[in-house]
Design an enzyme around this catalytic site. Structure first.
Site, mmCIF file in Angstrom:
data_model
loop_
_atom_site.group_PDB
_atom_site.id
_atom_site.type_symbol
_atom_site.label_atom_id
_atom_site.label_comp_id
_atom_site.label_asym_id
_atom_site.label_seq_id
_atom_site.Cartn_x
_atom_site.Cartn_y
_atom_site.Cartn_z
ATOM 1 N N TYR A 189 0.855 -1.187 0.000
ATOM 2 C CA TYR A 189 0.000 0.000 0.000
ATOM 3 C C TYR A 189 0.897 1.246 0.000
ATOM 4 O O TYR A 189 2.126 1.124 -0.025
ATOM 5 C CB TYR A 189 -0.975 -0.049 1.188
ATOM 6 C CG TYR A 189 -1.966 -1.189 1.049
ATOM 7 C CD1 TYR A 189 -3.037 -1.096 0.165
ATOM 8 C CD2 TYR A 189 -1.799 -2.381 1.754
ATOM 9 C CE1 TYR A 189 -3.932 -2.146 -0.003
ATOM 10 C CE2 TYR A 189 -2.684 -3.442 1.588
ATOM 11 C CZ TYR A 189 -3.752 -3.323 0.710
ATOM 12 O OH TYR A 189 -4.621 -4.365 0.546
ATOM 13 N N ARG A 335 -7.331 -13.352 10.770
ATOM 14 C CA ARG A 335 -8.400 -14.262 10.346
ATOM 15 C C ARG A 335 -8.878 -15.142 11.487
ATOM 16 O O ARG A 335 -10.040 -15.541 11.543
ATOM 17 C CB ARG A 335 -7.905 -15.122 9.178
ATOM 18 C CG ARG A 335 -7.772 -14.349 7.895
ATOM 19 C CD ARG A 335 -7.024 -15.130 6.861
ATOM 20 N NE ARG A 335 -5.652 -15.388 7.256
ATOM 21 C CZ ARG A 335 -4.800 -16.141 6.571
ATOM 22 N NH1 ARG A 335 -5.190 -16.736 5.468
ATOM 23 N NH2 ARG A 335 -3.560 -16.307 6.985
HETATM 24 C C1 LIG Z 1 -10.171 -9.725 5.097
HETATM 25 C C2 LIG Z 1 -8.807 -9.260 5.475
HETATM 26 C C3 LIG Z 1 -8.562 -7.918 5.635
HETATM 27 C C4 LIG Z 1 -7.297 -7.485 5.997
HETATM 28 N N1 LIG Z 1 -7.102 -6.155 6.200
HETATM 29 C C5 LIG Z 1 -5.884 -5.707 6.594
HETATM 30 C C6 LIG Z 1 -5.686 -4.349 6.887
HETATM 31 O O1 LIG Z 1 -6.598 -3.541 6.828
HETATM 32 N N2 LIG Z 1 -4.447 -3.957 7.257
HETATM 33 C C7 LIG Z 1 -3.412 -4.831 7.364
HETATM 34 O O2 LIG Z 1 -2.315 -4.426 7.714
HETATM 35 N N3 LIG Z 1 -3.583 -6.145 7.110
HETATM 36 C C8 LIG Z 1 -4.787 -6.596 6.745
HETATM 37 N N4 LIG Z 1 -4.985 -7.945 6.545
HETATM 38 C C9 LIG Z 1 -3.872 -8.861 6.786
HETATM 39 C C10 LIG Z 1 -3.958 -9.417 8.201
HETATM 40 O O3 LIG Z 1 -3.790 -8.410 9.160
HETATM 41 C C11 LIG Z 1 -2.911 -10.509 8.458
HETATM 42 O O4 LIG Z 1 -1.640 -9.967 8.352
HETATM 43 C C12 LIG Z 1 -3.016 -11.694 7.509
HETATM 44 O O5 LIG Z 1 -4.352 -12.060 7.335
HETATM 45 C C13 LIG Z 1 -2.245 -12.902 8.036
HETATM 46 O O6 LIG Z 1 -2.473 -13.140 9.391
HETATM 47 P P1 LIG Z 1 -3.609 -14.144 9.953
HETATM 48 O O7 LIG Z 1 -3.165 -15.523 9.626
HETATM 49 O O8 LIG Z 1 -3.664 -13.863 11.422
HETATM 50 O O9 LIG Z 1 -4.867 -13.799 9.252
HETATM 51 C C14 LIG Z 1 -6.241 -8.397 6.185
HETATM 52 C C15 LIG Z 1 -6.502 -9.748 6.032
HETATM 53 C C16 LIG Z 1 -7.764 -10.189 5.684
HETATM 54 C C17 LIG Z 1 -8.017 -11.655 5.543
#
Ligand SMILES: Cc1cc2nc3c(=O)[nH]c(=O)nc-3n(C[C@H](O)[C@H](O)[C@H](O)COP(=O)(O)O)c2cc1C
Length: 708
Positions: A189, A335
């Protein structure tokens, strides 16, 4: 007093001027559920309040734009760009504070990755980009081919204008009562576009050298300090490794961390990837738990401020371990909180087996909100974005309900109906509950699906649902029930071509059935998986085709997929598809540690099979009616059609029968679970069938049914 099982997970932590009650952090998740002007609504409040209720210590609200007119990361992201948004933001902060959580807003301008607007997008550099895994991917109208989109370098005036808008946005969050803000410098971004050596090719003071690339975030940080004062903590999220050639590597990440600390940043949130390599950003099922934590570990060795790690963290035990080993100060879950907002409290109460672990499918969350541009949902948690499931109404009248089929849709229907007070009998034709999920068992990474099957099985057992295994009830038996839910799933389509019933013709289920007798998913009543020769032709375009190809190619077979479609797996969530195609080419997803394909998988598109001969010669025909042949040892059928409906007669007689999941139309887990949940919820209101004799569904992700 420290927690007996998780002393590190439930220890407090100081961030700048405030204390977080534990080490559990909801890392930012743009749930794309605000109003169209970016103002906060009840949907946004409910989502975050549940996570606070669930015991999470620090909740970082997802990407919120400082200027919605030039860039929204999702079409309905939160906006912090005008003062009238402050009251809504204040309600949001209050809802989390009420339950003892600390909270932050992540401020993000998407630049080149804006979901809206779609044109004239600003970035660090002039470029053509083609990043299909991102929300702001190129525009693909029905009649146009996918093409890259042009982005343009911001002028210095525009940069300073946006620096001011970031600072104003932070000030609004402070006014609203948030404890701190986080800047989004990860995932490609806008801030990442400036920081990245891969993207930023400017030759003025905002590009080129490391210090010049850091100029944009440092200007923003200084301006926020000026407006919000020294006691309002500022964090920044950025990727430890960008996972593209020429992108940032870990050594520069450490250098940046030291610089940020020197400039007064209060915490660092170390993420992964840039969207040119979407796997590392969104880590689909292939990724192992904690695969990215080595980056926070390295950063932590070099700074004193708190560091957060994230990416596929699911088990409290694992999280406790990396905290105890000093690899991170907080564990970041995105997630996982979508799938189960009560993660922290379930761990605290020493009920980790009750956690509905996220299976990393990305279908309801990423695919639907960011890619399809709708409000975020979840494949396995129907309560996300649908308040009807937050407070289940008791049934007006308890009914005797038959659910036929013990796959995910059937189990979810049984779970919700039982929770509401109905008496449910669940019929399963095999000796195991789990349905199609059981076929994911032998696939590296995809076996995360088992977590969900285990969770559902536990719920069914705990709720005392009456389960009849190895049972295929007929219309007579079913007619004794007040209502019937048919969740019998799909079946492999048997095409009417010469040779389709030869012994060399098998099905994807023959590839994917669990072989290990010690495995709880091994069904002794079923045949073991078949043996395969050196070269296998897979005919189909379904999960079964993709998974069978992966399994066989990883095991060393030469695999050819034949699909009638113009491209294979257009229905597949794009981050999964990116990794899958890399693995099909014997490479791997960035950061994936699993074994990959031993031989490249060949995909033949726009083609069908017209004849199979006993010697393995298969005749193909393309969309120009040109014939060709390939010779293989085995043919695997992998198209799926709805299976038999045991309640056909009852349906014809007007009895309340609800068809759900693949039994209705072949789609995906999200469809099956959502329809199961809806069936369980609407059993008694007389409205379960719509004019098409289907339940009224809120399903957004339609995956075209396969033709028989
Ligand atoms: C639907 C969705 C929206 C996300 N929005 C953001 C966001 O706004 N900012 C950000 O830094 N990461 C965003 N992420 C990434 C998550 O913060 C995270 O880094 C990524 O999903 C991997 O970690 P997890 O296994 O805990 O989901 C988003 C992920 C998902 C699935």
């Amino acid at each position: 007093m420290s927690h007996p099982d998780y002393p590190h997970l439930f220890a407090p932590l100081s961030i700048g001027s405030f204390e977080v009650p534990n080490r559990v952090c909801h890392v930012p998740t743009d749930i794309s559920s605000a109003n169209s002007d970016g103002s906060v609504n009840q949907r946004v409040i409910n989502y975050h309040e549940q996570i606070a209720k669930g015991g999470c210590g620090l909740i970082i609200v997802g990407a919120s734009t400082p200027d919605r007119h030039t860039g929204r990361p999702t079409v309905t992201c939160i906006s912090v760009d005008e003062d009238p948004h402050i009251p809504g933001l204040a309600e949001l902060a209050e809802a989390m504070h009420r339950h003892g959580a600390r909270c932050a807003v992540q401020i993000q301008h998407p630049g080149r990755q804006a979901a809206w607007p779609r044109k004239d997008l600003m970035s660090a550099t002039d470029q053509m980009v083609h990043i299909p895994g991102s929300a702001g991917h190129e525009i693909v109208y029905a009649e146009q081919l996918a093409q890259g989109k042009a982005i343009r370098a911001m002028s210095v005036e525009e940069i300073y204008d946006l620096v001011e808008k970031f600072a104003e946005g932070a000030w609004r969050c402070q006014q609203a009562g948030f404890d701190c803000v986080e800047l989004h410098g990860a995932h490609g971004y806008l801030i990442a576009q400036f920081m990245s050596p891969f993207v930023n090719k400017r030759n003025d003071r905002f590009g080129g050298s490391f210090m010049n690339r850091m100029h944009f975030p440092l200007e923003i940080i200084a301006r926020i300090r000026h407006k919000c004062g020294p006691d309002f903590p500022i964090g920044i999220r950025y990727s430890g490794v960008e996972w593209v050639p020429g992108g940032r590597e870990l050594d520069e990440t450490v250098e940046a961390a030291i610089l940020f600390e020197q400039q007064g940043v209060d915490f660092l949130d170390i993420s992964a990837g840039i969207f040119e390599a979407p796997g590392a950003v969104m880590d689909p099922m292939y990724y192992q738990q904690g695969w990215n934590t080595y980056t926070s570990d390295e950063v932590k060795k070099n700074v004193a401020i708190p560091v957060i790690t994230s990416h596929t963290l699911r088990d409290p035990e694992y999280c406790e371990r990396i905290l105890a080993e000093g690899k991170t100060d907080m564990v970041g879950l995105s997630r996982q909180m979508i799938a189960d907002p009560y993660w922290a409290n379930k761990a605290f109460e020493r009920r980790p087996q009750e956690i509905r672990k996220c299976i990393s499918c990305l279908v309801g969350c990423w695919q639907e909100s960011l890619m399809i541009k709708r409000h975020m949902r979840c494949a396995i948690n129907p309560a996300v974005g649908d308040e009807r499931f937050l407070h289940l109404p008791p049934a007006a009248e308890a009914k005797n309900v038959a659910v036929v089929g013990g796959g995910p849709g059937g189990m979810e229907a049984a779970r919700i109906a039982t929770l509401r007070g109905h008496h449910v009998t669940l019929f399963e034709k095999t000796g195991e509950l789990g349905g199609a999920i059981l076929l994911c068992c032998p696939l590296s990474g995809k076996n995360k699906m088992r977590w969900y099957a285990d969770w559902l099985r536990l719920q069914i057992a705990k709720l005392g649902v009456e389960v009849r295994m190895n049972a295929t009830p007929g219309a007579d038996e079913l007619s004794q029930f007040d209502a019937v839910v048919v969740a019998t799933g799909g079946r492999v389509a048997r095409p009417d071509v010469p040779g389709a019933d030869l012994p060399l013709v098998k099905t994807f289920e023959d590839v994917l059935r669990c072989r290990m007798e010690s495995c709880e998913f091994h069904d002794p009543g079923k045949r073991p998986p078949a043996d395969f020769g050196e070269s296998v032709l897979i005919w189909g375009d379904h999960f079964g085709a993709a998974d069978a190809a992966e399994k066989l190619a990883v095991d060393g077979h030469k695999v050819t997929i034949v699909t009638e479609c113009a491209d294979f797996a257009t229905w597949m969530e794009p981050c999964h598809k990116d990794v899958m195609l890399k693995r099909f080419a014997c490479s791997n997803g960035e950061g994936v540690q699993g074994r990959t394909c031993q031989q490249p998988v060949t995909v033949i598109t726009n083609t069908t099979v017209v004849e199979i001969a006993a010697d393995g010669q298969v005749t193909l025909m393309d969309n120009h009616f040109q014939k060709s042949t390939v010779t293989v040892t085995d043919v695997v059928l992998a198209n799926v059609v709805p299976g038999a409906n045991p309640a056909q007669e009852l349906l014809a007689a007007g009895k309340p029968v609800t068809l759900i999941g693949d039994a209705r139309t072949v789609r995906n887990l999200r469809a099956a679970v959502t329809e199961g949940a809806n069936a369980g919820l609407t059993l008694d209101d007389g409205l379960q069938l719509n004019a098409n004799r289907a339940i009224i569904s809120n399903l957004p992700t339609e995956v075209a049914p396969n033709a028989e």
